[in-house]
Design a protein around this motif. Structure first.
Motif, PDB file in Angstrom:
ATOM      1  N   THR A 108      10.373  62.070 -11.120  1.00  0.00           N
ATOM      2  CA  THR A 108       9.783  60.913 -10.438  1.00  0.00           C
ATOM      3  C   THR A 108      10.840  59.939  -9.917  1.00  0.00           C
ATOM      4  O   THR A 108      10.749  59.458  -8.797  1.00  0.00           O
ATOM      5  N   VAL A 160      12.432  61.214  -6.741  1.00  0.00           N
ATOM      6  CA  VAL A 160      11.473  61.258  -5.637  1.00  0.00           C
ATOM      7  C   VAL A 160      11.177  59.853  -5.108  1.00  0.00           C
ATOM      8  O   VAL A 160      11.164  59.612  -3.901  1.00  0.00           O
ATOM      9  N   ASP A 161      10.977  58.910  -6.045  1.00  0.00           N
ATOM     10  CA  ASP A 161      10.670  57.538  -5.625  1.00  0.00           C
ATOM     11  C   ASP A 161      11.840  56.925  -4.875  1.00  0.00           C
ATOM     12  O   ASP A 161      11.674  56.280  -3.843  1.00  0.00           O
ATOM     13  N   ASP A 201      12.191  58.293  -1.329  1.00  0.00           N
ATOM     14  CA  ASP A 201      11.235  57.752  -0.380  1.00  0.00           C
ATOM     15  C   ASP A 201      11.467  56.278  -0.078  1.00  0.00           C
ATOM     16  O   ASP A 201      11.189  55.817   1.019  1.00  0.00           O
ATOM     17  N   GLU A 202      11.963  55.533  -1.074  1.00  0.00           N
ATOM     18  CA  GLU A 202      12.248  54.117  -0.831  1.00  0.00           C
ATOM     19  C   GLU A 202      13.354  53.967   0.202  1.00  0.00           C
ATOM     20  O   GLU A 202      13.328  53.089   1.036  1.00  0.00           O
ATOM     21  N   THR A 241       7.191  64.981  -0.554  1.00  0.00           N
ATOM     22  CA  THR A 241       6.534  63.668  -0.563  1.00  0.00           C
ATOM     23  C   THR A 241       5.658  63.470   0.683  1.00  0.00           C
ATOM     24  O   THR A 241       5.167  62.373   0.911  1.00  0.00           O
ATOM     25  N   GLU A 283       3.721  66.395  -9.290  1.00  0.00           N
ATOM     26  CA  GLU A 283       4.277  65.043  -9.050  1.00  0.00           C
ATOM     27  C   GLU A 283       4.503  64.824  -7.561  1.00  0.00           C
ATOM     28  O   GLU A 283       4.224  63.756  -7.018  1.00  0.00           O
ATOM     29  N   MET A 284       5.044  65.851  -6.913  1.00  0.00           N
ATOM     30  CA  MET A 284       5.299  65.725  -5.472  1.00  0.00           C
ATOM     31  C   MET A 284       3.989  65.558  -4.717  1.00  0.00           C
ATOM     32  O   MET A 284       3.882  64.743  -3.803  1.00  0.00           O
ATOM     33  N   LYS A 337       2.594  62.083  -5.029  1.00  0.00           N
ATOM     34  CA  LYS A 337       3.346  61.160  -4.171  1.00  0.00           C
ATOM     35  C   LYS A 337       2.942  61.362  -2.701  1.00  0.00           C
ATOM     36  O   LYS A 337       2.765  60.400  -1.946  1.00  0.00           O
ATOM     37  N   SER A 390      -0.424  59.763  -1.996  1.00  0.00           N
ATOM     38  CA  SER A 390      -0.394  58.298  -1.841  1.00  0.00           C
ATOM     39  C   SER A 390       0.388  57.904  -0.577  1.00  0.00           C
ATOM     40  O   SER A 390       0.034  56.942   0.099  1.00  0.00           O
ATOM     41  N   ASN A 391       1.394  58.683  -0.217  1.00  0.00           N
ATOM     42  CA  ASN A 391       2.082  58.401   1.054  1.00  0.00           C
ATOM     43  C   ASN A 391       1.137  58.582   2.246  1.00  0.00           C
ATOM     44  O   ASN A 391       1.193  57.814   3.209  1.00  0.00           O
TER      45      ASN A 391
END
Ligand code: SAM
Length: 269
Positions: free
Chosen positions: A33, A36-37, A40-41, A75, A97-98, A101, A104-105
């Motif tokens: 996580t 990945v976070d 994307d940030e 993602t 998990e991907m 994400k 939600s993206n």
């Protein structure tokens, strides 16, 4: 002096001998996580859109593609793009998990509800239904398969899920240049600007281990199989694709003679 533990490494569970981790099933432990976070940030999707251009979209539209299966959703960058361009898209990935994400993206970028399915490529036909005009496997994803048996199995599954005249678009890093020392040791790869750097930490014919450095000094690793371009083209033909065209992508920051990525477009008919 003891070195400071590197944030992120424990979560990724490479163990005492990271160079020995050459296993297809390890991908889920690598895309944790935190990684990945952060990814994307920092990697602005708008900039990624701009640097990628319309290449994939044009290839699909030229062929009259309507239904696309994104087998390496990650993602969600390409899935969202496809939905926005009007393609009927199913978004698969082996990592829940991907997919969470990506879902939600999809909602954040334009309020899209992605149709997500958890599926490992090696058993794709078991878990994803239907047939598709096109399958995309982008973002240097196929590199996560460490044995030829797994690669052949995955490509056979992709082939079987395509309609009779379907197309597979699959990209890969230019590992030939890396293996043949054409980039030199000092070369650093930058993604979409200056914020995240990716550098090879170890390379041999069976493993390319990259370190990803983020501006907050955290680092993460990926262990990948260094696919040679012509080997990949051969595999695609051997599983049955009739026509395989390979493009070099010059759109990354690196401006040398060698492209950073290759894109294979494999046609079934
Ligand atoms: N295409 C996305 C992009 O460009 O942003 C994501 C690419 S990410 C580098 C690779 C993705 O492939 C990860 O989400 C990972 O979970 C998935 N993956 C790797 N091996 C897989 C396998 N055997 N089956 C299904 N998914 C896999």
């Amino acid at each position: 002096m003891r070195s400071r533990p590197i944030k992120g490494q424990d979560q990724q569970r490479f163990g005492d001998d990271p160079l020995a981790v050459r296993d297809t099933d390890h991908y889920k432990a690598e895309y944790v996580t935190g990684f990945v976070d952060k990814w994307d940030e920092l990697i602005d999707w708008k900039r990624r859109y701009e640097s990628e251009g319309r290449f994939f979209i044009d290839q699909l539209k030229e062929r009259g593609v309507r239904e696309v299966l994104d087998v390496a959703t990650g993602t969600g960058f390409h899935s969202v793009r496809l939905v926005e361009e009007g393609f009927e898209t199913v978004s698969a990935d082996g990592s829940p998990e991907m997919l969470a994400k990506a879902f939600s993206n999809g909602q954040s970028y334009g309020g899209h509800i992605l149709r997500v399915v958890q599926a490992d490529w090696r058993w794709l036909n078991r878990d994803v239904h239907g047939t598709y005009d096109a399958i995309i496997c982008l973002g240097n994803s196929f590199t996560h398969l460490f044995s030829e048996r797994d690669r052949r199995k995955a490509l056979a599954e992709f082939y079987a899920m395509l309609k009779h005249d379907g197309v597979l678009i699959i990209d890969q890093r230019n590992y030939d240049a890396l293996l043949d020392g054409k980039y030199g040791n000092k070369h650093t790869y930058y993604y979409c600007g200056e914020e995240v750097s990716a550098e090879p930490e170890h390379v041999d014919e069976g493993l390319a281990r990259f370190v990803y450095r983020f501006p907050d000094a955290s680092t993460y690793h990926l262990n990948m199989f260094p696919l040679r371009k012509n080997y990949m083209r051969r595999l695609l033909r051997e599983v049955g694709f009739q026509q395989v065209d390979t493009y070099g992508d010059f759109q990354e920051t690196y401006q040398g003679d060698e492209p950073d990525f290759f894109i294979h477009i494999a046609e079934k008919a």
